[in-house]
Design an enzyme around this catalytic site. Structure first.
Site, PDB file in Angstrom:
ATOM      1  N   HIS A 152       0.980  -1.038   0.147  1.00 52.18           N
ATOM      2  CA  HIS A 152      -0.118   0.044   0.020  1.00 52.18           C
ATOM      3  C   HIS A 152       0.872   1.265   0.057  1.00 52.18           C
ATOM      4  O   HIS A 152       0.773   2.041   0.700  1.00 52.18           O
ATOM      5  CB  HIS A 152      -0.771   0.034   1.340  1.00 52.18           C
ATOM      6  N   GLU A 244     -12.843   1.061  -5.016  1.00 55.01           N
ATOM      7  CA  GLU A 244     -13.378   2.306  -5.295  1.00 55.01           C
ATOM      8  C   GLU A 244     -13.157   3.209  -6.448  1.00 55.01           C
ATOM      9  O   GLU A 244     -11.736   3.305  -6.760  1.00 55.01           O
ATOM     10  CB  GLU A 244     -13.581   3.087  -4.117  1.00 55.01           C
ATOM     11  N   TYR A 265     -10.371  -9.612   4.659  1.00 55.65           N
ATOM     12  CA  TYR A 265      -9.967 -10.854   4.212  1.00 55.65           C
ATOM     13  C   TYR A 265     -10.323 -11.861   5.084  1.00 55.65           C
ATOM     14  O   TYR A 265     -10.504 -12.961   4.465  1.00 55.65           O
ATOM     15  CB  TYR A 265      -8.662 -10.772   3.759  1.00 55.65           C
TER      16      TYR A 265
END
Length: 369
Positions: A152, A244, A265
């Site tokens: 990330h 998104e 998850y």
């Protein structure tokens, strides 16, 4: 692992492979035939591309290499930053400055070694006249703290019409940090081209907020582009579901990890649900997740019917999504053997659409010629 720009020499070739492609409409019917031509092959974990005014192509590879492809072969560009090549980190996005013809300036994002691990950074440099090296490399932005997490990083850089730079920063696997305005994790930041903070950033003057932050509450925005009115859009990874597309507004909170349309998850619920006062709703979301990466808002130059449409690459399901309308909806998919793990997608000066397939280690061109 730390990598610099000249650790390996490599040769790449422009391929002549032509793939017959098609656009599948929402009903599953073939809506349009396309010509998809392989432009570059033999790449190793390519991440982003840019097309120079003379037709040369720049491609970043995550291990730290920047390649310049000209007349059928590629050459490694010297002078790239030292990157942390680990997990999802490395040499990531590349964007040409709007005044590249005059300034020769390019912008790069990368995983930079910081105390505690690594974090997203933005650098600028000038490409030499012969295209062989970067000169005057300097960091314009470095996120507030490093992390040993390998995921990330974001990480796209977009130059706004006013010359400021938007950079997407992932939350680095630290979910609560995306709501902490004292950190850059999970934010879109905005800086000037010299790295200073624009006076009209939303949180300037607040001691408890980092002034570079433009919006926050993001998870891992790996796609970003301006629409035809100059507004910023991003595509970002959710967890299990809840990927998104967001229209980014100044000072807005996009909710992660308080609200989401996905689940962890493990299957556990995320946060407080799908909506909360003061937090933005996505313009569109996918469930199941498609693992979205590069995002393009198309000008209509070669394909007039696509003017203003949003294209997003899927790393998971191996296609390019086309979205349009209000409310935004996925109306078609471009799915061929070429669209294996689409990482980046851009528009060329002639209106053709170019994209990176990580799965094929290649760059392709979509056209109607």
């Amino acid at each position: 692992m730390f990598r610099g720009g000249m650790m390996h020499q490599a040769a790449r070739a422009i391929g002549a492979l032509v793939i017959a492609g098609s656009v599948m409409g929402a009903s599953g019917v073939v809506a349009q035939e396309l010509r998809i031509t392989q432009q570059v092959s033999g790449l190793e974990t390519p991440w982003a591309l840019a097309i120079l005014p003379n037709g040369d192509v720049l491609v970043t590879e995550r291990d730290g290499r920047l390649l310049r492809v000209r007349e059928g072969t590629s050459h490694e560009v010297a002078g790239t930053p030292q990157v942390v090549d680990a997990g999802q980190g490395g040499l990531l996005d590349i964007t040409l400055a709007r005044d590249f013809d005059r300034s020769r300036t390019i912008f790069l994002t990368y995983a930079k070694a910081l105390e505690g691990g690594a974090g997203t950074a933005l650098a600028a440099a000038e490409l030499s006249q012969d295209g062989a090296r970067l000169e005057n490399l300097r960091d314009l932005f470095t996120m507030s703290r490093g992390s040993a997490a390998g995921q990330h990083f974001g990480s796209r850089v977009v130059e706004a019409r006013d010359g400021t730079l938007f950079v997407t920063v992932g939350e680095r696997g630290d979910r609560p940090a995306a709501q902490d305005l004292g950190q850059h994790n999970g934010s879109v930041v905005r800086v000037n081209r010299d790295g200073t903070v624009p006076a009209d950033n939303p949180f300037v003057g607040r001691d408890d907020v980092l002034p570079e932050i433009w919006s926050y509450g993001h998870r891992n925005p790996q796609g970003a582009a301006l629409d035809l009115e100059g507004n910023l859009w991003v595509s970002e990874h959710g967890a299990r579901g809840g990927d998104e597309v967001n229209a980014v507004r100044k000072g807005a909170n996009y909710g992660w990890p308080v609200i989401s349309y996905g689940r962890h998850y493990s299957g556990a619920k995320i946060g407080e649900g799908t909506a909360k006062e003061g937090m933005e709703q996505p313009a569109f979301y996918w469930d199941p997740s498609i693992a979205p990466s590069g995002l393009l808002v198309y000008s209509g130059k070669m394909f007039p019917d696509w003017r203003g449409d949003i294209f997003v690459g899927s790393l998971k399901f191996n296609y390019i999504a086309r979205l349009k309308g209000d409310p935004l909806a996925e109306v078609a998919q471009i799915s061929t053997p070429a669209t294996a793990r689409v990482r980046d997608i851009i528009e060329a000066p002639d209106g053709a659409i170019w994209f990176i397939s990580v799965g094929n280690g290649a760059v392709y061109r979509i056209s109607n010629d």
